[in-house]
Design an enzyme around this catalytic site. Structure first.
Site, PDB file in Angstrom:
ATOM      1  CB  SER A  46      -0.835   0.137   1.266  1.00 29.36           C
ATOM      2  OG  SER A  46      -0.173   0.021   2.492  1.00 29.36           O
ATOM      3  CG  ASP A 322      -3.608   5.249   7.575  1.00 31.67           C
ATOM      4  OD1 ASP A 322      -2.006   5.174   7.850  1.00 31.67           O
ATOM      5  OD2 ASP A 322      -4.324   4.624   6.898  1.00 31.67           O
ATOM      6  CG  HIS A 325      -0.822   3.795   4.739  1.00 31.20           C
ATOM      7  ND1 HIS A 325      -2.034   3.096   5.507  1.00 31.20           N
ATOM      8  CD2 HIS A 325      -0.195   2.923   3.876  1.00 31.20           C
ATOM      9  CE1 HIS A 325      -2.085   2.067   5.075  1.00 31.20           C
ATOM     10  NE2 HIS A 325      -0.929   1.865   4.436  1.00 31.20           N
TER      11      HIS A 325
END
Length: 347
Positions: A46, A322, A325
């Site tokens: 991600s 978050d 990330h």
């Protein structure tokens, strides 16, 4: 990289202080006759995924993700752009299309493709998405089908970003302290195999990121009210990175006409986090989007559709979006730190 759990074993401090403590010198083999890359193929998790994960379960397709760019959820694990977007801009090309959209926009394949899926690793991590080897297999299949030619591949750059999901899975599934060092070696050894697989397709430049300082991620620093990094976990990341550096050195020494390059994400994160100019507030380790209950995440809703999270007023003033990330601003700061070293891909 949706980490399922993070390393917390202090024995890494001993390992790092031992025979692996000396600095590894990276020997890069850069060949000046290779053309400037015009295509970007992205593999990993991600930290570089721009929309491959299914909308049915991925938080990246839910508000408030995409708040800054493009103004709505678009599959990126951030409020906006991620590292893939900045690398593509540096190359002078559009951010490559996510692999899952390839059939809907075949005219956009010229600039490469993004094969990265959030939450994945070198090995399977339990999220039912393709691991690194499988992602590379997608590219191999497209080559077999004639979508990309040898000439295309020779003018391409591959980016590989592995950000820790394998280790999170290892610890969350009961992996032992005693077995962890050999597991890390197993992960890095498989990474080396996969890097060579990419090279064997015909791609001549392969850029691989080091592990970021995992001890500075908000999912870890929350225990100190976001005031300090966990240095034991950062030492664990350094151990992984030293093994990776050795593996890349061996690839460059043993592979003809290749250019395997290390991108030091560990140092870039640390530099950005220590910047006194870019990020403000009481703690640079505190994320912008914070869950309001222990069983919720950024993007979670209750049964009535009420948000179970809060979002800061200025995402651009925070490094983390978050629990794991960076924000768009965070990624931009990392990119600026790495920009001078990126010139190597054009040599």
């Amino acid at each position: 990289m949706e980490l399922h759990g993070l390393l917390s074993y202090t024995f890494f401090l001993f390992l790092i202080a031992g025979n692996l403590s000396h600095e590894v010198t990276i020997s890069q083999s850069i060949h000046h006759h290779i053309n400037r890359p015009t295509k970007l193929f992205v593999f990993g998790d991600s930290y570089v995924d721009t929309g491959n994960n299914p909308k049915s379960f991925a938080s990246s397709w839910k508000p408030p993700y995409g708040l800054t760019f493009p103004g709505k959820p678009a599959g990126r694990y951030s409020d906006g752009r991620v590292f893939t977007d900045y690398l593509a801009r540096f190359m002078g090309i559009r951010s490559p299309l996510p692999y899952k959209f390839r059939k809907y926009a075949p005219n956009k394949l010229r600039g490469g493709l993004n094969f990265a899926f959030g939450g994945t690793g070198v090995f399977d991590t339990g999220n039912l998405q393709p691991n690194l080897t499988t992602q590379i297999g997608f590219l191999q299949g497209l080559i077999k089908d004639g979508v990309y030619t040898k000439r295309d591949l020779k003018s391409s750059l591959a980016l590989v970003a592995i950000s820790g999901n394998d280790y999170g899975t290892y610890t969350s599934t009961g992996g032992s302290e005693q077995g962890l060092p050999s597991f890390i070696s197993k992960v890095v050894n498989q990474m080396a195999i996969d890097l060579k697989l990419i090279h064997d397709t015909g791609v001549r430049r392969v850029l691989v990121t080091t592990l970021q300082p995992i001890g500075c991620l908000p999912t870890v620093t929350v225990t100190s009210s976001y005031q300090q990094c966990n240095e034991s976990q950062n030492s664990a990341a350094s151990f992984h990175n030293q093994l990776l550096q050795r593996a890349v050195m061996a690839l460059n020494n043993n592979t003809k006409d290749s250019s395997f390059l290390i991108l030091d994400m560990f140092s870039a994160f640390n530099t950005a986090l220590k910047s006194k100019r870019d990020f403000t507030g009481n703690s640079k380790l505190k994320p912008c989007c914070i869950a309001t209950s222990s069983d919720a995440n950024c993007g979670s809703l209750d049964e009535n559709g009420k948000a179970l999270y809060t979002v800061c007023k200025k995402p651009a003033s925070t490094f983390f979006w978050d629990t794991v990330h960076p924000t768009q601003a965070g990624w931009h700061a990392v990119y600026l730190t790495l920009r001078s070293s990126l010139n190597r891909i054009f040599l």
